[in-house]
Scaffold this motif. Structure first.
Motif, PDB file in Angstrom:
ATOM      1  N   PHE A  27      33.833  26.033  40.277  1.00 18.92           N
ATOM      2  CA  PHE A  27      34.895  27.032  40.133  1.00 18.92           C
ATOM      3  C   PHE A  27      34.966  27.932  41.364  1.00 18.92           C
ATOM      4  O   PHE A  27      33.944  28.218  41.990  1.00 18.92           O
ATOM      5  CB  PHE A  27      34.648  27.917  38.903  1.00 18.92           C
ATOM      6  CG  PHE A  27      34.711  27.186  37.588  1.00 18.92           C
ATOM      7  CD1 PHE A  27      35.932  26.861  37.013  1.00 18.92           C
ATOM      8  CD2 PHE A  27      33.541  26.810  36.932  1.00 18.92           C
ATOM      9  CE1 PHE A  27      35.988  26.190  35.800  1.00 18.92           C
ATOM     10  CE2 PHE A  27      33.587  26.140  35.720  1.00 18.92           C
ATOM     11  CZ  PHE A  27      34.815  25.829  35.148  1.00 18.92           C
ATOM     12  N   ASP A  28      36.171  28.385  41.684  1.00 17.30           N
ATOM     13  CA  ASP A  28      36.330  29.500  42.615  1.00 17.30           C
ATOM     14  C   ASP A  28      36.217  30.785  41.801  1.00 17.30           C
ATOM     15  O   ASP A  28      36.727  30.838  40.674  1.00 17.30           O
ATOM     16  CB  ASP A  28      37.698  29.445  43.303  1.00 17.30           C
ATOM     17  CG  ASP A  28      37.712  28.474  44.466  1.00 17.30           C
ATOM     18  OD1 ASP A  28      36.642  28.223  45.046  1.00 17.30           O
ATOM     19  OD2 ASP A  28      38.796  27.956  44.791  1.00 17.30           O
ATOM     20  N   VAL A  29      35.586  31.798  42.355  1.00 18.11           N
ATOM     21  CA  VAL A  29      35.348  33.032  41.607  1.00 18.11           C
ATOM     22  C   VAL A  29      35.910  34.235  42.354  1.00 18.11           C
ATOM     23  O   VAL A  29      35.637  34.419  43.537  1.00 18.11           O
ATOM     24  CB  VAL A  29      33.838  33.250  41.343  1.00 18.11           C
ATOM     25  CG1 VAL A  29      33.615  34.553  40.572  1.00 18.11           C
ATOM     26  CG2 VAL A  29      33.251  32.070  40.577  1.00 18.11           C
ATOM     27  N   VAL A  30      36.708  35.030  41.649  1.00 20.59           N
ATOM     28  CA  VAL A  30      37.171  36.330  42.125  1.00 20.59           C
ATOM     29  C   VAL A  30      36.561  37.354  41.180  1.00 20.59           C
ATOM     30  O   VAL A  30      36.617  37.178  39.957  1.00 20.59           O
ATOM     31  CB  VAL A  30      38.714  36.425  42.091  1.00 20.59           C
ATOM     32  CG1 VAL A  30      39.166  37.795  42.570  1.00 20.59           C
ATOM     33  CG2 VAL A  30      39.339  35.326  42.933  1.00 20.59           C
ATOM     34  N   GLN A  31      35.980  38.429  41.725  1.00 17.07           N
ATOM     35  CA  GLN A  31      35.217  39.343  40.866  1.00 17.07           C
ATOM     36  C   GLN A  31      35.623  40.794  41.047  1.00 17.07           C
ATOM     37  O   GLN A  31      35.963  41.237  42.148  1.00 17.07           O
ATOM     38  CB  GLN A  31      33.714  39.189  41.169  1.00 17.07           C
ATOM     39  CG  GLN A  31      32.809  39.969  40.234  1.00 17.07           C
ATOM     40  CD  GLN A  31      32.539  41.387  40.725  1.00 17.07           C
ATOM     41  OE1 GLN A  31      32.509  41.631  41.932  1.00 17.07           O
ATOM     42  NE2 GLN A  31      32.340  42.321  39.807  1.00 17.07           N
TER      43      GLN A  31
END
Length: 235
Positions: A27-31
């Motif tokens: 997954f790509d993760v934006v936090q």
């Protein structure tokens, strides 16, 4: 194209653990740990799923969930809620507010990832891989083939990636910048007008070669000052 997760959590240690495991799972993760910023990122980043902690700064996870469900652009966005609240009443409240799944702390990253896959299979089957279908357009992602109403549609590599992105998010409007990030990648410099060129090529390919007008209805909607969407009502 990796599915994108918006991780809304303010525990730094948990964020580090989850980011590592989510990225390892593909997954790509934006936090963010801020509820108001989470709403902004949900609009700007167009995530495929939100992992949402109940207790975060500025807006609670419950309120973020409620607002995401109210907005037409994010009403169907899958949401997995995290919380230390284990009471049945709290779980019910989270689900009734609009969460698609609910996980109480502590939990294992493996269980969270399994829950994410289950939610995506149920709500976003396109992201599970294999075949994508919308408005008579079918894409076999494994064989790299596209058809419309049973007729083969020849596409170049960029048009294929562009159509795949649209098929994974039918009806959603993407700006040129968002399409550049999703299809070309953030590390590649491409002028925004390049998107228009490939949209025209994609339109020509999937709409056919009619004399003076398309042989098939146009399913790519141009939204002035906003971008493009794959929409069966575009024409």
């Amino acid at each position: 194209m990796k599915p994108k997760i918006l991780l809304v959590e303010d525990d730094a240690n948990l964020v580090e653990l989850l980011r590592y495991n989510l990225e390892s799972a593909g997954f790509d993760v934006v936090q963010t740990g801020d509820g108001e910023e989470a709403l902004m990122l949900a609009d700007e980043e167009k995530p495929d799923l939100v992992i949402l902690d109940w207790m975060i700064a500025n807006l609670s996870g419950i309120e973020v969930c409620r607002r995401l469900r109210r907005a037409p652009e994010t009403a169907s966005l899958p949401i997995v809620m995290l919380t230390a609240r284990a009471d049945e009443a709290d779980r019910i409240r989270g689900l009734e507010t609009g969460a698609d799944d609910y996980l109480t702390k502590p939990f294992s990253p493996r269980e969270l990832i399994a829950r994410i896959h289950a939610v995506l299979r149920r709500l976003r089957p396109a992201l599970a891989g294999g075949a994508l279908d919308y408005a008579g357009i079918s894409m076999d992602t494994s064989a790299h083939r596209v058809t419309r109403d049973g007729q083969a549609v020849p596409l170049g590599p960029t048009e294929f990636r562009l159509l795949r992105h649209f098929l994974e998010h039918p009806g959603r409007v993407f700006s040129r910048e968002q399409l550049l990030d999703a299809v070309w990648g953030r590390d590649v410099y491409v002028e925004q007008r390049t998107v228009d060129v490939h949209i025209r090529r994609l339109r020509k390919a999937i709409n056919g070669e009619g004399e003076g007008a398309s042989a098939l209805p146009d399913v790519i909607r141009t939204v002035r000052s906003a971008g493009y969407a794959l929409d069966r009502e575009a024409h």
